[in-house]
Design an enzyme around this catalytic site. Structure first.
Site, mmCIF file in Angstrom:
data_model
loop_
_atom_site.group_PDB
_atom_site.id
_atom_site.type_symbol
_atom_site.label_atom_id
_atom_site.label_comp_id
_atom_site.label_asym_id
_atom_site.label_seq_id
_atom_site.Cartn_x
_atom_site.Cartn_y
_atom_site.Cartn_z
ATOM 1 N N LYS A 54 0.860 -1.182 0.000
ATOM 2 C CA LYS A 54 0.000 0.000 0.000
ATOM 3 C C LYS A 54 0.898 1.235 0.000
ATOM 4 C CE LYS A 54 -1.689 2.832 2.789
ATOM 5 N NZ LYS A 54 -1.700 4.054 1.934
ATOM 6 N N GLU A 77 -1.148 7.306 -0.454
ATOM 7 C CA GLU A 77 -2.197 7.707 -1.390
ATOM 8 C C GLU A 77 -1.791 8.920 -2.216
ATOM 9 O OE1 GLU A 77 -3.196 9.656 2.617
ATOM 10 O OE2 GLU A 77 -2.289 7.809 1.858
ATOM 11 N N GLY A 132 6.427 5.508 8.333
ATOM 12 C CA GLY A 132 5.432 6.556 8.485
ATOM 13 C C GLY A 132 5.564 7.251 9.814
ATOM 14 N N GLY A 133 4.476 7.870 10.252
ATOM 15 C CA GLY A 133 4.467 8.600 11.500
ATOM 16 C C GLY A 133 4.439 7.686 12.708
ATOM 17 N N GLU A 166 2.534 7.675 15.424
ATOM 18 C CA GLU A 166 1.225 7.201 15.863
ATOM 19 C C GLU A 166 0.692 6.105 14.949
ATOM 20 O OE1 GLU A 166 -0.031 7.744 18.817
ATOM 21 O OE2 GLU A 166 1.840 8.839 19.063
ATOM 22 N N GLY A 195 2.572 4.026 13.354
ATOM 23 C CA GLY A 195 3.371 2.855 13.714
ATOM 24 C C GLY A 195 2.908 2.222 15.005
ATOM 25 N N GLU A 202 9.695 1.924 10.692
ATOM 26 C CA GLU A 202 10.573 3.095 10.689
ATOM 27 C C GLU A 202 9.677 4.316 10.788
ATOM 28 O OE1 GLU A 202 12.834 6.073 7.901
ATOM 29 O OE2 GLU A 202 13.042 4.017 7.189
ATOM 30 N N CYS A 215 12.750 11.329 7.439
ATOM 31 C CA CYS A 215 12.751 11.025 8.876
ATOM 32 C C CYS A 215 14.109 11.287 9.510
ATOM 33 C CB CYS A 215 12.356 9.572 9.095
ATOM 34 S SG CYS A 215 10.671 9.193 8.578
ATOM 35 N N GLU A 230 8.853 16.788 15.354
ATOM 36 C CA GLU A 230 9.275 16.565 13.970
ATOM 37 C C GLU A 230 8.565 17.566 13.065
ATOM 38 O OE1 GLU A 230 10.078 12.766 11.096
ATOM 39 O OE2 GLU A 230 8.165 12.801 12.156
#
Length: 500
Positions: free
Chosen positions: A177, A180, A229-230, A232, A234, A251, A285, A387
């Protein structure tokens, strides 16, 4: 396989998120124009993709293919990616806004990941374990099954290749995925792999947003999730996979400290700092975000970094002399601008940038933000703790080595870090004391297929790349074979009493 279509209205811009079953406009962030449409897919499409991947794993040839043949196919895939490289460079630069020079430098390395994991597969040995008695004990590594890969918008193809090459090398089937916002090179890569001979159903792409990602992480047939990704997102994925004891490599966010000691030339180190902070428009990141600078060179460093930031050329990502592109969306640009303002409100000084640049049409409608330098910052400021994910360098002074290490570690993240010094002993000493998954000395953003990539604390868990990633896409079976000529009769007249 998901198909991508040209945008029906090239002048359209992204508005509200579409519902599953509708189409989503894919926007060029440099102009705000729609350049393609893809289906907005959700839980139903994820279920179908997972079912297809499961059939390919259980009934298809891929997991049982001779290892050398699987390695040869990975090498063929690497060659096919190289043959399509110019098309991929252009497509990704248009989709996520990174300058073509940056994009070419990054994506030219994608084939290396497939070759590296093909090499690990070809060289893989099965362990024979020592033990007492008349037994031969050995291990087998077996594929996990169906693996899910969720990739971000900032480095869509490179991050996908990192995990996908290891997953395929081990004989797994995969559901991807992509973000988007940036699915185009993922869809193109899927076609390249199919044309290179990857069997049907081994790689499946779902183009959707949060609902698709949540279903993939929570799907009972997914044996492992790799997510970038972020924090939260994760955390939610980790909870979902833990409920069924599936594996996860995550990550996540970062607030990378870059420590500069007063034995370095402030102007030379400012050049390195600009690269750390502003490559990919700071949307990484591990982007240099907190520059901790010893007081002896602080003022000169700030001035040099500000001058370098002001000289960076923004504009059309397709032009080779463009040095920085836009942020991925208007929403992200506005979020970064709000964080910059919070820094100014809390007492930081704006030394460069901080505003939308003046650009000609159609780039005046893009999501650009000038490279920004904030000085006179303190560790308690929002810009020093959160971040930002944009082209913002926050510069904070420190006194001595102890102070620098304390400040570098004073953050919930632990993904990457940098140290600039000409003192070899101090370089090793400080690098060892900083709590981060990767530390660069006198450089930044350097990676290889062999280097394990991943952080600690709120920056996630597990490793991408390296033998650590390769091995984590398989499970170990231990086989114990009794080699003695006699048999065991535990309940006979003279039983053998030893069980371990």
């Amino acid at each position: 396989m998901t198909q991508v279509s040209p945008a029906t209205t090239p002048e359209a811009t992204a508005t509200a998120a579409p519902l599953p079953g509708q189409l989503r406009d894919i926007v060029n962030p440099a102009t705000g124009e729609a350049i393609a449409t893809v289906p907005e897919q959700g839980e139903h499409e994820v279920d179908m993709a997972v079912a297809t991947a499961r059939r390919a794993f259980e009934d298809g040839p891929w997991p049982n293919m001779v290892r050398s043949d699987r390695a040869k196919l990975l090498l063929r895939i690497a060659d096919a990616i190289e043959d399509s490289s110019e098309t991929l460079y252009t497509l990704e630069a248009r989709n996520n806004g990174r300058p073509i020079t940056e994009t070419r430098a990054q994506l030219s390395r994608v084939p290396e990941w497939f070759r590296y994991n093909a090499g690990l597969l070809a060289a893989q040995r099965q362990a024979v374990l020592p033990g007492d008695g008349p037994y031969l004990t050995y291990q087998q590594r077996l594929p996990l099954g169906v693996c899910g890969i969720i990739t971000p918008f900032n480095h869509p193809m490179l991050i996908l290749a990192r995990s996908l090459s290891a997953a395929l090398a081990n004989g797994n089937t995969v559901v991807v995925k992509p973000s988007e916002l940036t699915p185009l090179t993922t869809l193109a890569l899927a076609d390249i792999l199919a044309d290179a001979g990857l069997p049907d159903g081994v790689l499946n792409v779902v183009t959707g947003a949060r609902a698709a990602g949540q279903r993939l992480t929570g799907h009972p047939d997914i044996a492992k999730i790799t997510l970038t990704g972020g924090t939260e997102a994760g955390r939610s994925a980790a909870i979902a996979t833990a409920s069924r004891f599936a594996r996860i490599t995550a990550e996540l966010g970062g607030k990378t400290p870059v420590v500069l000691f007063d034995d370095v030339d402030p102007r030379i180190s400012a050049e390195g700092a600009a690269f750390a902070a502003f490559v990919a428009a700071g949307q990484s990141c591990v982007a240099g975000s907190r520059f901790l600078v010893q007081r002896g060179i602080y003022d000169e460093f700030v001035d040099a970094l500000a001058a370098r930031a002001q000289a960076i050329r923004l504009g059309d990502p397709a032009l080779p002399d463009t040095q920085m592109g836009p942020l991925i969306s208007a929403r992200q640009r506005d979020k970064v601008a709000a964080l910059i303002q919070s820094g100014l409100d809390e007492g930081a000084t704006l030394k460069a940038g901080g505003k939308k640049p003046s650009l000609p049409k159609p780039f005046d409608a893009g999501f650009f933000l000038s490279p920004t330098v904030l000085s006179d910052a303190t560790m308690d400021m929002t810009v020093a703790r959160e971040e930002i994910f944009g082209p913002v360098a926050v510069v904070i002074p420190f006194d001595d080595e102890h102070d620098a290490v304390r400040m570098a570690n004073d953050n919930p993240y632990g993904l990457g870090a940098g140290v600039w010094t000409t003192d070899v002993s101090r370089a090793h000493r400080v690098a060892a004391r900083i709590n981060a998954g990767m530390v660069w000395v006198n450089d930044h953003h350097r990676l290889e297929p062999s280097l394990p990539w991943g952080g600690i604390k709120d920056s996630g868990s597990g490793k991408d790349a390296g033998t650590e990633s390769f091995d984590d896409f398989s499970w170990i079976k231990t086989i114990v074979v009794r080699t003695a000529a006699d048999h065991v009769d535990w309940y006979g007249d003279q039983p053998q009493r030893r069980l371990n």
